[in-house]
Design an enzyme around this catalytic site. Structure first.
Site, short mmCIF file in Angstrom:
data_model
loop_
_atom_site.label_atom_id
_atom_site.label_comp_id
_atom_site.label_asym_id
_atom_site.label_seq_id
_atom_site.Cartn_x
_atom_site.Cartn_y
_atom_site.Cartn_z
N ASP A 1 4.95 -2.19 -0.35
CA ASP A 1 5.74 -2.38 0.87
C ASP A 1 6.67 -1.19 1.13
O ASP A 1 6.71 -0.65 2.24
CB ASP A 1 6.56 -3.67 0.77
CG ASP A 1 5.70 -4.92 0.81
OD1 ASP A 1 4.50 -4.80 1.11
OD2 ASP A 1 6.22 -6.01 0.53
N GLU B 1 3.51 -5.50 -5.26
CA GLU B 1 3.82 -5.89 -3.88
C GLU B 1 5.00 -5.10 -3.35
O GLU B 1 4.96 -4.53 -2.26
CB GLU B 1 4.11 -7.39 -3.81
CG GLU B 1 4.46 -7.89 -2.43
CD GLU B 1 3.30 -7.76 -1.48
OE1 GLU B 1 3.38 -6.92 -0.56
OE2 GLU B 1 2.30 -8.49 -1.65
N SER C 1 -0.66 -7.70 3.29
CA SER C 1 0.65 -7.24 2.84
C SER C 1 0.77 -5.73 2.96
O SER C 1 1.88 -5.20 2.95
CB SER C 1 0.91 -7.67 1.41
OG SER C 1 -0.10 -7.16 0.56
N ASP D 1 -8.57 -2.42 20.41
CA ASP D 1 -9.23 -3.72 20.32
C ASP D 1 -10.32 -3.66 19.25
O ASP D 1 -11.20 -2.81 19.29
CB ASP D 1 -9.83 -4.09 21.68
CG ASP D 1 -10.28 -5.54 21.75
OD1 ASP D 1 -9.95 -6.30 20.82
OD2 ASP D 1 -10.94 -5.90 22.73
#
EC number: 3.4.14.10
Length: 614
Positions: free
Chosen positions: A317, A313, A530, A572
């Site tokens: 990041d 993680e 994440s 979109d």
């Protein structure tokens, strides 16, 4: 903070009935005036395991009432509205502290109560605005102070925490204290990472076995901005920095790199490894080789640099946030402790809730990064409403100082954060045991920007993209028009499964699958919201740079301007859905939807929009 020394004799006297002890041993509340402050039903999956060891120490955190918070909210609304004359006039730390400060009577009464239980001022740590204080005491004394009983609770996943389901306070303190934790909070604050999203064997094998994943050829994947907005087809199997540049038109050289920073928060002993970061840079961002990030420890947190301790993680990041935003300086915080409580009393672990710890630290943090990304959360209903509201107010204090807070929206679709739809527990925690969609907190806080996920190109919503409607926070005015348009199209579908009046998430989205990261010395494929959150954070950091180069302020709280002015700068997404709770979930559609929000960023368009704002 000094931990006060309590002898067995003094503790024994403290817990005797109030009429049976000499007056000089009795706490100022006499132990006889308590009224229940909070009572909960433990969330599904938790069972009582054992009595709490009486002399195990616990750090209690008290949040005091903030009588002027509505004034702070008004300031925040004005400085984040691009049509208001005060847009971008962020508050100083001192101004925020003044607006968040409790009444002097609250401080006095709570201090008297604590002193009555033997706590000295030197035993207590306080936030800069004095609205939060913490101290460490034995469990036995905490039980007496709160007229409660702590137990070790076990989760079905074999995790243990120290909690209670009810606590009380002296009646005279109820109006002055918002909450005491850790008491009733059963959240596990899971990292929204994707070890589970090596989605299927076929895709994983194709991605990892491809010659494109060979480090010698790795930098050819997505080789730069292609003509007429084209995207390298290999980006459907492997996401790299160059793929993101192509997809999101990120064509920009930072000019004001000494005027802001971009931050990543780390919890649950997730360590950001510098050796892995350099390997990542070597193949994906050679001009960043040798650059590092600034590291800060919160409450004794560490950033273990053993390659075996590297966190997927944390690595995900920092590699994508700092890699995309380079050379804008990066900051990484490691907050100590993790919620699980080891059943072996000799090896007990910290029972703190990390967000309050981090927010108290940040209240006096000078010059915070202009953008901060977080990829942790848990089902909103595992978090007591009082805790969620208090933490959300802490986020509001940071955004008022000009910080854009970015949170992953979750990896469980409309479910409880569990990416496996077959094992999701979508059961309400209100005593009805009814099926209910379960959004994630802190993404549901209206003062943060929640980021959902997409995949492939052209982009579609990724199936696990967390989205839905808060059961705690009402829908903020800034998103009412966009969300009401979606609800009008949804009609009566899923009626009763969600709160149609709640804060809606996500706000935006970005790619969420097949990210190539370097972790523990090798390449891996990973995904999740994440991954999407730090990417969107990097986009905002680059836009901040363009504004700073013009002598303007950083963006700060993003959402009001996103919904009012920035929609033309977002792609979109109209295909895909986020199943969970035994349903197909919501569907992506024209305009805002609870799968991909307003859409994914088009950097060049967003930069033009934001640099033309005041």
């Amino acid at each position: 903070m000094r931990i006060p020394i309590f002898t067995a004799a003094s503790l024994a006297l403290a817990v005797l009935p109030c009429l049976a002890v000499p007056s000089y041993y009795v706490s100022r509340d006499n132990g006889c005036e308590h009224q229940v402050k909070e009572s909960i039903t433990p969330p599904h999956g938790w069972t009582k395991y054992a009595a709490a060891p009486p002399y195990h120490t616990i750090t209690l955190r008290i949040a005091l009432s903030q009588p002027h918070f509505s004034t702070l909210e008004q300031h925040l609304a004005e400085i984040s509205d691009p049509d208001h004359p005060r847009y971008g006039a962020h508050l100083s730390a001192e101004e925020v502290d003044a607006l968040a400060a409790p009444h002097s009577d609250s401080i006095r009464l709570v201090d008297e109560w604590l002193a009555g239980h033997g706590l000295k001022d030197s035993d207590i740590a306080r936030s800069s605005s004095k609205d939060s204080l913490s101290f460490t005491v034995p469990v036995k004394l905490a039980e007496q102070m709160l007229d409660t009983e702590y137990n070790v609770w076990r989760h079905d996943d074999d995790e243990y925490i120290l909690r209670t389901t009810r606590y009380s306070l002296p009646a005279k303190l109820h109006a002055h204290i918002e909450l005491v934790q850790p008491t009733t909070i059963f959240a596990r604050w899971k990292g929204l990472k994707s070890h589970l999203f090596y989605e299927d064997v076929e895709v994983q094998t194709k991605t990892l076995a491809s010659p494109l994943m060979n480090v010698n050829n790795f930098n050819v994947v997505g080789g730069g901005i292609l003509p007429a907005g084209r995207v390298d087809p290999n980006c459907n199997y492997t996401i790299t920095l160059n793929c993101l540049r192509q997809m999101y038109n990120i064509e920009y050289t930072p000019q004001a790199i000494d005027q802001q920073r971009i931050g990543i928060t780390g919890y649950l002993e997730q360590f950001a490894n510098i050796e892995d970061l350099q390997s990542f840079y070597k193949m994906q961002r050679p001009d960043a080789l040798g650059s590092d990030f600034e590291y800060f420890s919160v409450a004794g947190g560490i950033n273990n640099q053993s390659i075996e301790a590297a966190g997927t993680e944390a690595n995900l990041d920092v590699q994508y946030a700092f890699g995309l935003a380079h050379p804008i300086p990066g900051v990484y915080w490691s907050t100590a402790g993790r919620p699980p409580f080891q059943a072996d009393i000799a090896t007990v672990r910290n029972t703190n809730e990390p967000y309050q710890e981090w927010l108290d630290y940040m209240s006096s943090f000078p010059n915070p990064p202009a953008v901060i990304s977080t990829s942790y959360g848990d089902a909103e209903q595992t978090v007591p409403r009082s805790y969620a509201v208090n933490v959300c107010r802490g986020f509001a204090k940071l955004t008022a100082r000009g910080v854009s807070l970015i949170f992953a929206s979750g990896d469980g679709g409309v479910g409880d954060g569990n990416p496996d739809p077959e094992t999701q527990k979508c059961i309400s925690n209100d005593g009805r045991n009814a099926t209910r969609f379960s959004p994630l907190f802190p993404a549901t806080c209206p003062y943060v920007t929640a980021v959902g996920g997409t995949n492939s190109y052209p982009e579609v919503a990724v199936y696990f993209s967390g989205g839905g409607f808060s059961n705690y926070f009402p829908r903020p005015a800034y998103q009412s028009q966009a969300v009401n348009q979606f609800l009008g199209k949804l009609g009566n579908t899923y009626q009763g499964l969600y709160n149609r009046f709640g804060r809606a998430i996500p706000d935006v989205a970005a790619q969420g699958r097949h990210y190539a990261i370097h972790s523990r010395g090798k390449w891996a494929s990973i995904g999740g919201t994440s991954a999407a959150a730090p990417v969107f954070a990097a986009v905002i950091s680059l836009i901040n740079d363009a504004r700073l180069a013009q002598g303007k302020s950083v963006l700060g709280f993003l959402n009001p301007a996103l919904y009012k002015s920035a929609i033309p700068g977002l792609n979109d997404i109209t295909e895909g859905n986020n199943p969970g709770c035994g349903t197909n979930g919501f569907s992506a559609t024209d305009g805002w939807d609870p799968v991909t929000g307003l859409g994914t960023p088009d950097f060049l368009k967003l930069k033009d929009i934001y640099t033309n704002m005041p």
